[in-house]
Design a protein around this motif. Sequence first.
Motif, mmCIF file in Angstrom:
data_model
loop_
_atom_site.group_PDB
_atom_site.id
_atom_site.type_symbol
_atom_site.label_atom_id
_atom_site.label_comp_id
_atom_site.label_asym_id
_atom_site.label_seq_id
_atom_site.Cartn_x
_atom_site.Cartn_y
_atom_site.Cartn_z
ATOM 1 N N SER A 50 27.573 13.124 81.043
ATOM 2 C CA SER A 50 26.805 14.354 81.242
ATOM 3 C C SER A 50 26.250 14.881 79.925
ATOM 4 C CB SER A 50 27.617 15.451 81.904
ATOM 5 O OG SER A 50 28.907 15.107 82.139
ATOM 6 N N ASP A 51 26.917 14.599 78.824
ATOM 7 C CA ASP A 51 26.380 14.995 77.515
ATOM 8 C C ASP A 51 25.106 14.215 77.201
ATOM 9 O OD1 ASP A 51 28.428 16.793 77.098
ATOM 10 O OD2 ASP A 51 29.685 15.333 76.037
ATOM 11 N N ASP A 52 25.088 12.921 77.566
ATOM 12 C CA ASP A 52 23.876 12.118 77.372
ATOM 13 C C ASP A 52 22.723 12.670 78.203
ATOM 14 O OD1 ASP A 52 25.217 10.415 75.648
ATOM 15 O OD2 ASP A 52 25.662 8.938 77.214
ATOM 16 N N LEU A 53 23.027 13.128 79.430
ATOM 17 C CA LEU A 53 21.979 13.673 80.302
ATOM 18 C C LEU A 53 21.319 14.895 79.672
ATOM 19 C CD1 LEU A 53 23.482 13.437 83.878
ATOM 20 C CD2 LEU A 53 21.585 12.140 82.946
ATOM 21 N N LYS A 54 22.099 15.705 78.984
ATOM 22 C CA LYS A 54 21.550 16.915 78.367
ATOM 23 C C LYS A 54 20.567 16.596 77.256
ATOM 24 C CE LYS A 54 25.658 19.548 79.489
ATOM 25 N NZ LYS A 54 26.906 20.128 78.973
ATOM 26 N N GLN A 55 20.624 15.387 76.721
ATOM 27 C CA GLN A 55 19.709 14.984 75.652
ATOM 28 C C GLN A 55 18.353 14.543 76.192
ATOM 29 O OE1 GLN A 55 21.532 11.952 73.319
ATOM 30 N NE2 GLN A 55 23.198 13.260 72.617
ATOM 31 N N ILE A 56 18.270 14.223 77.473
ATOM 32 C CA ILE A 56 16.998 13.780 78.061
ATOM 33 C C ILE A 56 16.128 15.007 78.293
ATOM 34 C CG2 ILE A 56 15.929 12.601 80.017
ATOM 35 C CD1 ILE A 56 18.518 10.999 80.313
ATOM 36 N N PRO A 57 14.867 14.965 77.870
ATOM 37 C CA PRO A 57 13.989 16.149 77.921
ATOM 38 C C PRO A 57 13.779 16.701 79.321
ATOM 39 C CG PRO A 57 12.960 14.352 76.705
ATOM 40 C CD PRO A 57 14.212 13.807 77.315
ATOM 41 N N CYS A 58 13.745 18.031 79.415
ATOM 42 C CA CYS A 58 13.415 18.754 80.648
ATOM 43 C C CYS A 58 12.108 19.500 80.437
ATOM 44 C CB CYS A 58 14.500 19.765 80.990
ATOM 45 S SG CYS A 58 15.945 19.049 81.725
ATOM 46 N N PHE A 59 11.445 19.812 81.528
ATOM 47 C CA PHE A 59 10.241 20.629 81.459
ATOM 48 C C PHE A 59 10.079 21.370 82.768
ATOM 49 C CE2 PHE A 59 8.932 16.597 83.206
ATOM 50 C CZ PHE A 59 8.039 16.927 84.211
ATOM 51 N N GLU A 60 9.252 22.385 82.737
ATOM 52 C CA GLU A 60 8.941 23.145 83.941
ATOM 53 C C GLU A 60 7.634 22.593 84.510
ATOM 54 O OE1 GLU A 60 7.470 27.577 84.607
ATOM 55 O OE2 GLU A 60 9.491 27.444 83.754
ATOM 56 N N TYR A 61 7.641 22.229 85.786
ATOM 57 C CA TYR A 61 6.453 21.632 86.398
ATOM 58 C C TYR A 61 5.354 22.666 86.538
ATOM 59 C CZ TYR A 61 3.372 19.373 89.704
ATOM 60 O OH TYR A 61 2.271 18.844 90.311
ATOM 61 N N LYS A 62 4.138 22.253 86.160
ATOM 62 C CA LYS A 62 2.954 23.094 86.279
ATOM 63 C C LYS A 62 1.922 22.295 87.063
ATOM 64 C CE LYS A 62 -0.294 24.016 83.029
ATOM 65 N NZ LYS A 62 -0.736 24.331 81.674
ATOM 66 N N ALA A 63 1.491 22.806 88.207
ATOM 67 C CA ALA A 63 0.556 22.097 89.083
ATOM 68 C C ALA A 63 -0.817 21.980 88.433
ATOM 69 C CB ALA A 63 0.441 22.821 90.422
ATOM 70 N N ALA A 64 -1.517 20.910 88.757
ATOM 71 C CA ALA A 64 -2.876 20.698 88.244
ATOM 72 C C ALA A 64 -3.818 21.735 88.840
ATOM 73 C CB ALA A 64 -3.340 19.293 88.599
ATOM 74 N N ALA A 65 -4.852 22.103 88.068
ATOM 75 C CA ALA A 65 -5.815 23.118 88.522
ATOM 76 C C ALA A 65 -6.578 22.634 89.746
ATOM 77 C CB ALA A 65 -6.767 23.464 87.393
ATOM 78 N N ASP A 66 -7.102 21.413 89.704
ATOM 79 C CA ASP A 66 -7.791 20.884 90.887
ATOM 80 C C ASP A 66 -6.834 19.947 91.602
ATOM 81 O OD1 ASP A 66 -8.419 17.903 90.673
ATOM 82 O OD2 ASP A 66 -9.236 18.586 88.754
ATOM 83 N N ARG A 67 -6.606 20.189 92.851
ATOM 84 C CA ARG A 67 -5.663 19.384 93.622
ATOM 85 C C ARG A 67 -6.401 18.318 94.436
ATOM 86 N NH1 ARG A 67 -1.332 18.823 91.489
ATOM 87 N NH2 ARG A 67 -0.406 18.140 93.392
#
Length: 143
Positions: A50-67
């Motif tokens: 689980s410590d290794d998992l915390k090192q993998i980058p996270c981000f907040e999803y942002k939807a594309a302007a044109d779908r």
Amino acid sequence: MVMEILISLTLLFVGIAALVVIHVCVVGRAFRRGYEQSGFAQGGFKMISSDDLKQIPCFEYKAAADRGSSPVDCVVCLENFRMGDKCRLLPNCRHSFHAQCIDSWLLKTPICPICRTRVSPSKVGVILKDGSSVSSDVAIELT
């Protein structure tokens, strides 16, 4: 006399067979215990903590302007990404998933569910197409 020799030989072979079975069980148990404790369990891949998992980058999803394009899905849970979902970007192959989905996946099997690439949490700070680096609390757009 012949009968006594046959009985003796039979008992000898049964005894040897019993010793071989006991030996195989003891050695097999010791081998499996060492194998599991070393962290190698599935396909020769070292398991991820689980410590290794915390090192993998996270981000907040942002939807594309044109779908106009089809929505992006998490292949683990098969749900669409929604605005604000916490997602994780795998460093080697750059595939994205819901953080909770890929975390539970990687704890069982440390390979990407899409391309089967070995996940290496040591590669932190993945470079994206635009050259910016991914870290926690960053919003990026998946197309």
